[in-house]
Design a protein around this motif. Structure first.
Motif, PDB file in Angstrom:
ATOM      1  N   PHE A  99       0.924  -1.181   0.006  1.00 59.89           N
ATOM      2  CA  PHE A  99       0.149   0.132   0.080  1.00 59.89           C
ATOM      3  C   PHE A  99       0.978   1.388   0.186  1.00 59.89           C
ATOM      4  O   PHE A  99       1.526   1.258   0.841  1.00 59.89           O
ATOM      5  N   VAL A 100       1.000   2.124  -1.149  1.00 60.06           N
ATOM      6  CA  VAL A 100       1.449   3.299  -1.163  1.00 60.06           C
ATOM      7  C   VAL A 100       0.846   4.308  -0.474  1.00 60.06           C
ATOM      8  O   VAL A 100       1.494   5.182   0.062  1.00 60.06           O
ATOM      9  N   GLY A 101      -0.592   4.338  -0.567  1.00 57.33           N
ATOM     10  CA  GLY A 101      -1.256   5.480   0.135  1.00 57.33           C
ATOM     11  C   GLY A 101      -2.362   6.037  -0.713  1.00 57.33           C
ATOM     12  O   GLY A 101      -2.151   5.697  -2.068  1.00 57.33           O
ATOM     13  N   HIS A 102      -3.470   6.496  -0.013  1.00 54.94           N
ATOM     14  CA  HIS A 102      -4.583   6.820  -0.809  1.00 54.94           C
ATOM     15  C   HIS A 102      -5.163   5.655  -1.929  1.00 54.94           C
ATOM     16  O   HIS A 102      -5.733   4.660  -1.126  1.00 54.94           O
ATOM     17  N   SER A 104      -2.999   4.206  -4.486  1.00 56.07           N
ATOM     18  CA  SER A 104      -1.829   3.852  -5.006  1.00 56.07           C
ATOM     19  C   SER A 104      -1.387   2.506  -4.390  1.00 56.07           C
ATOM     20  O   SER A 104      -1.153   2.549  -3.109  1.00 56.07           O
ATOM     21  N   TRP A 105      -1.167   1.630  -5.139  1.00 54.97           N
ATOM     22  CA  TRP A 105      -0.787   0.221  -4.709  1.00 54.97           C
ATOM     23  C   TRP A 105       0.359  -0.289  -5.577  1.00 54.97           C
ATOM     24  O   TRP A 105       0.385   0.129  -6.882  1.00 54.97           O
ATOM     25  N   ASN A 113       5.780  -6.371 -12.229  1.00 57.45           N
ATOM     26  CA  ASN A 113       5.524  -5.165 -11.133  1.00 57.45           C
ATOM     27  C   ASN A 113       4.475  -4.426 -11.836  1.00 57.45           C
ATOM     28  O   ASN A 113       4.792  -3.682 -12.780  1.00 57.45           O
ATOM     29  N   ILE A 114       3.507  -4.137 -11.138  1.00 60.31           N
ATOM     30  CA  ILE A 114       2.161  -3.359 -11.373  1.00 60.31           C
ATOM     31  C   ILE A 114       1.922  -2.149 -10.481  1.00 60.31           C
ATOM     32  O   ILE A 114       1.456  -2.580  -9.296  1.00 60.31           O
ATOM     33  N   LEU A 115       1.936  -1.104 -10.988  1.00 58.87           N
ATOM     34  CA  LEU A 115       1.269  -0.228 -10.223  1.00 58.87           C
ATOM     35  C   LEU A 115      -0.189   0.353 -10.367  1.00 58.87           C
ATOM     36  O   LEU A 115      -0.555   0.458 -11.714  1.00 58.87           O
ATOM     37  N   VAL A 116      -0.904   0.664  -9.495  1.00 60.57           N
ATOM     38  CA  VAL A 116      -2.154   1.015  -9.598  1.00 60.57           C
ATOM     39  C   VAL A 116      -2.298   2.913  -9.098  1.00 60.57           C
ATOM     40  O   VAL A 116      -1.798   3.140  -8.064  1.00 60.57           O
ATOM     41  N   ASP A 117      -3.127   3.549  -9.980  1.00 59.18           N
ATOM     42  CA  ASP A 117      -3.220   4.934  -9.804  1.00 59.18           C
ATOM     43  C   ASP A 117      -1.954   5.625  -9.046  1.00 59.18           C
ATOM     44  O   ASP A 117      -2.134   6.192  -7.672  1.00 59.18           O
ATOM     45  N   ASP A 159      -6.429  13.048  -7.965  1.00 63.33           N
ATOM     46  CA  ASP A 159      -5.700  12.095  -6.710  1.00 63.33           C
ATOM     47  C   ASP A 159      -5.494  10.628  -7.301  1.00 63.33           C
ATOM     48  O   ASP A 159      -5.216   9.835  -6.699  1.00 63.33           O
ATOM     49  N   HIS A 160      -5.718  10.510  -8.578  1.00 65.50           N
ATOM     50  CA  HIS A 160      -5.833   9.179  -9.561  1.00 65.50           C
ATOM     51  C   HIS A 160      -4.774   9.171 -10.567  1.00 65.50           C
ATOM     52  O   HIS A 160      -3.929   8.613 -10.826  1.00 65.50           O
TER      53      HIS A 160
END
Length: 355
Positions: A99-102, A104-105, A113-117, A159-160
């Protein structure tokens, strides 16, 4: 007009824009999507056939200035005690979610390796001096990220869809960026190096190594400028992994729950759902676009996922509830529904969940 007053107005409007996409005067000439009509695109704007239109500017002003507002004060800085240093890759049948925050993952699975928002910027805003700012650092320092293969961006709200972060990723590892229709125009117009690929609802995209993602309808909307309301599409994601399917809902209202039940019918069984629980007060304004924790518990039951993780809370103050209110209310909603609290976990930035 004094500069303090101008900045105050900009901050309020930018905060509303980040929370619910209120059109803003400083982004009035954005390029937007141009394509054929469909059951959710009328040739000019996208719409949710089962949703409701976004709130009007008059309703925004009522929320901001109507005299009924009770905005909780967040601490200036609320650091997480956790900070993750991910491994270079996760192979085999496991999934590692950081969990990166808000919203974002980092999702690591099947050697990808996959980033979300992904949002590493200090503000969810087009400005450096106004708009919602972070109350804690990202759970992974940007320089500690492994090589990113793909990025999923759900929609265009600030924010996304963070252009500064996407541009930085393009410069460091040039990942594919999978996004709903029209958001690719926003990205490439800002930085031609961003490898944006845009898709419609229900489109399945192969990411490699047996991993794929399908864009699915969600109860939300999009805007970044004065004249681009709903001119780009929004979506949730169903990510196929070796450990099962992950349902990633970055932003959504609940409505009558049909969006979640349809995903269960079309894509179930789901191993995990990532569901938003924050940015929900006041309810008269937010309920159509953002779930509260009680809604999120209903969404979990509707989609039938074996496990859920909460997000969209605790980093940017977009709406009126207190910083810890979503997590507290989630526990209460789970208890009321007789759902074990461990089935719907709330992480802090930097915490990791593994399947």
């Amino acid at each position: 007009m004094p500069i303090v007053t101008r900045r105050r107005i900009l901050a309020l409007l930018t905060g509303a824009a980040a929370a619910i996409g209120v059109p803003s005067i400083w982004m009035s000439l954005m390029k937007t999507y141009d394509g054929p009509t469909s059951d959710h695109f009328d040739g000019l704007r996208f719409f949710d056939p089962d949703g409701v239109p976004p709130k009007s500017l008059a309703e925004v002003l009522r929320w901001q200035y109507g005299g009924e507002r009770h905005r909780a004060k967040w601490p200036e800085w609320a650091p997480s005690p956790h900070s993750d240093i991910p491994p270079p890759r996760v192979n085999g049948a496991g999934v590692r979610l950081s969990f990166v925050g808000h919203a974002s993952w980092l999702v690591q699975t099947g050697g990808l390796n996959i980033l979300v928002d992904p949002v590493w910027s200090m503000r969810a805003s087009p400005f450096s001096f106004a708009g919602p700012k972070r109350h804690n650092d990202p759970g992974i320092a940007f320089e500690k990220l492994p090589g990113i293969d793909a990025v999923l961006v759900s929609h265009g709200h600030y924010d996304h869809l963070d252009l500064a972060t996407l541009s930085k990723l393009a410069a460091t590892c040039a990942p594919r960026v999978i996004t709903p229709l029209g958001n690719d125009v926003t990205m490439r117009d800002a930085d031609a190096a961003i490898r944006a690929e845009a898709f419609d609802w229900h489109h399945r995209v192969e990411l490699g190594n047996g991993i794929a993602v399908t864009l699915v309808p969600t109860r939300h909307w999009s805007a970044r400028g004065l004249f681009d309301r709903n001119k780009t599409l929004w979506a949730s994601f169903v990510l196929e992994t070796p450990a099962g399917k992950l349902y990633i809902v970055c932003d959504s209202g609940y409505g009558d729950g049909r969006h979640f039940r349809r995903v269960a019918d079309a894509h179930g069984p789901l191993r995990l759902a990532i569901l938003p629980i924050g940015a929900y007060e006041p309810r008269w304004f937010m309920r159509d676009q953002h779930m509260n924790p009680e809604d999120a518990v209903k969404a979990l039951a509707d989609c039938g996922a074996a496990q859920a993780l909460a997000h969209h809370h605790g980093t940017f103050q977009l709406t009126d509830e207190a910083i810890d209110a979503p997590a507290i209310a989630l526990g209460e909603a789970l208890d009321a529904a007789n759902v074990p609290r461990e089935k719907f976990a709330t992480l802090k930035p930097g915490q990791v969940f593994e399947i």
